[in-house]
Design a protein around this motif. Structure first.
Motif, mmCIF file in Angstrom:
data_model
loop_
_atom_site.group_PDB
_atom_site.id
_atom_site.type_symbol
_atom_site.label_atom_id
_atom_site.label_comp_id
_atom_site.label_asym_id
_atom_site.label_seq_id
_atom_site.Cartn_x
_atom_site.Cartn_y
_atom_site.Cartn_z
ATOM 1 N N MET A 182 1.297 -0.537 -0.228
ATOM 2 C CA MET A 182 0.068 0.160 -0.291
ATOM 3 C C MET A 182 0.742 1.318 0.087
ATOM 4 O O MET A 182 0.462 1.899 -0.674
ATOM 5 C CB MET A 182 -0.949 -0.007 1.165
ATOM 6 C CG MET A 182 -1.780 -0.846 0.795
ATOM 7 S SD MET A 182 -2.943 -1.015 2.675
ATOM 8 C CE MET A 182 -4.177 -2.088 2.275
ATOM 9 N N THR A 183 2.029 1.399 0.347
ATOM 10 C CA THR A 183 3.083 2.521 0.559
ATOM 11 C C THR A 183 3.068 2.535 -0.370
ATOM 12 O O THR A 183 3.744 3.492 -0.827
ATOM 13 C CB THR A 183 3.895 2.050 1.868
ATOM 14 O OG1 THR A 183 2.906 1.915 2.879
ATOM 15 C CG2 THR A 183 4.809 3.576 2.085
ATOM 16 N N ARG B 263 -5.213 2.310 -1.016
ATOM 17 C CA ARG B 263 -6.062 2.423 0.335
ATOM 18 C C ARG B 263 -6.154 0.620 0.044
ATOM 19 O O ARG B 263 -7.037 0.469 1.076
ATOM 20 C CB ARG B 263 -6.492 3.040 0.658
ATOM 21 C CG ARG B 263 -5.740 4.384 0.793
ATOM 22 C CD ARG B 263 -6.781 5.245 0.946
ATOM 23 N NE ARG B 263 -6.767 6.018 0.325
ATOM 24 C CZ ARG B 263 -8.458 6.508 -0.265
ATOM 25 N NH1 ARG B 263 -8.287 7.452 0.488
ATOM 26 N NH2 ARG B 263 -8.124 7.188 -1.358
ATOM 27 N N HIS B 264 -6.254 -0.064 -0.678
ATOM 28 C CA HIS B 264 -6.922 -1.892 -1.426
ATOM 29 C C HIS B 264 -6.244 -2.910 -1.769
ATOM 30 O O HIS B 264 -5.460 -2.717 -2.936
ATOM 31 C CB HIS B 264 -8.726 -1.270 -2.151
ATOM 32 C CG HIS B 264 -9.701 -0.450 -1.881
ATOM 33 N ND1 HIS B 264 -8.922 1.312 -1.177
ATOM 34 C CD2 HIS B 264 -10.090 -0.282 -0.283
ATOM 35 C CE1 HIS B 264 -9.773 1.736 -0.821
ATOM 36 N NE2 HIS B 264 -10.748 1.546 -0.419
ATOM 37 N N SER C 36 -8.417 -3.360 3.253
ATOM 38 C CA SER C 36 -8.252 -2.177 2.826
ATOM 39 C C SER C 36 -7.422 -1.198 3.928
ATOM 40 O O SER C 36 -7.298 -1.765 4.981
ATOM 41 C CB SER C 36 -9.895 -1.024 3.726
ATOM 42 O OG SER C 36 -10.009 -1.284 5.083
ATOM 43 N N ILE C 37 -7.208 -0.060 4.100
ATOM 44 C CA ILE C 37 -6.074 0.220 5.221
ATOM 45 C C ILE C 37 -6.695 -0.022 6.069
ATOM 46 O O ILE C 37 -5.850 0.621 7.743
ATOM 47 C CB ILE C 37 -5.415 1.666 4.363
ATOM 48 C CG1 ILE C 37 -4.479 2.014 5.023
ATOM 49 C CG2 ILE C 37 -6.699 2.847 3.951
ATOM 50 C CD1 ILE C 37 -3.328 3.136 4.266
#
Ligand code: AMP
Length: 143
Positions: free
Chosen positions: A96-97, A102-103, A117-118
């Motif tokens: 994600m980073t 965010r998914h 999800s985040i």
């Protein structure tokens, strides 16, 4: 903690949409379901894209409100980063980073098996940290 353990707790339901649906329909779906992204699936139920609220905002900013009548296929991201059930929360946080999204859909045996999800990552990482803290406090108390 693994992706599979998170899915065991949160469930495996994934909200999907067809590539020929309109962005207006996708926006309604995101709003009705209180979610930030929807997985786009083809006729054989395989993942062919992901559409997040950011893609809809980007289309609106670029082409105005008429963009709501465009098809999901025009605005979705096609190169979807997915994960398997064995991946850890740390690996997901890295995806994600690095990818700035965010998914992450979960794919097992070439089939959609859930989505993380985040918000899920933060929730379960916090729980994990609380457990680690409790174990350390117990260790110090009894040492
Ligand atoms: P998000 O932060 O998830 O709302 O998405 C931000 C951007 O990344 C949007 O353009 C999405 O289509 C895209 N995106 C979201 N999730 C993924 C994913 N797992 N793999 C590739 N792109 C993604």
């Amino acid at each position: 903690m693994t992706v599979r353990a998170i899915l065991d707790l949160k469930g495996r339901e994934v909200c999907t949409i067809a590539p020929i649906a309109t962005l207006a329909a996708a926006a309604r779906l995101l709003s009705d379901r209180h979610i930030g992204a929807v997985v786009v699936t083809g006729a054989d139920a395989r993942v062919i894209g992901i559409l997040s609220e950011r893609d809809i905002v980007r289309a609106l900013a670029a082409r105005g409100s008429g963009a709501l009548e465009e098809q999901v296929a025009q605005a979705m991201t096609r190169d979807v980063i997915t994960c398997g059930g064995d991946e850890t929360i740390s690996e997901l946080m890295h995806h994600m980073t690095a990818g700035r999204f965010r998914h992450v859909p979960v794919v097992e045996n070439e089939r959609l098996a859930g989505i993380i999800s985040i918000g899920d990552v933060v929730k379960y990482r916090l729980a994990e940290m609380e457990r680690e803290k409790g174990a350390l406090e117990e260790y110090i108390r009894t040492a």
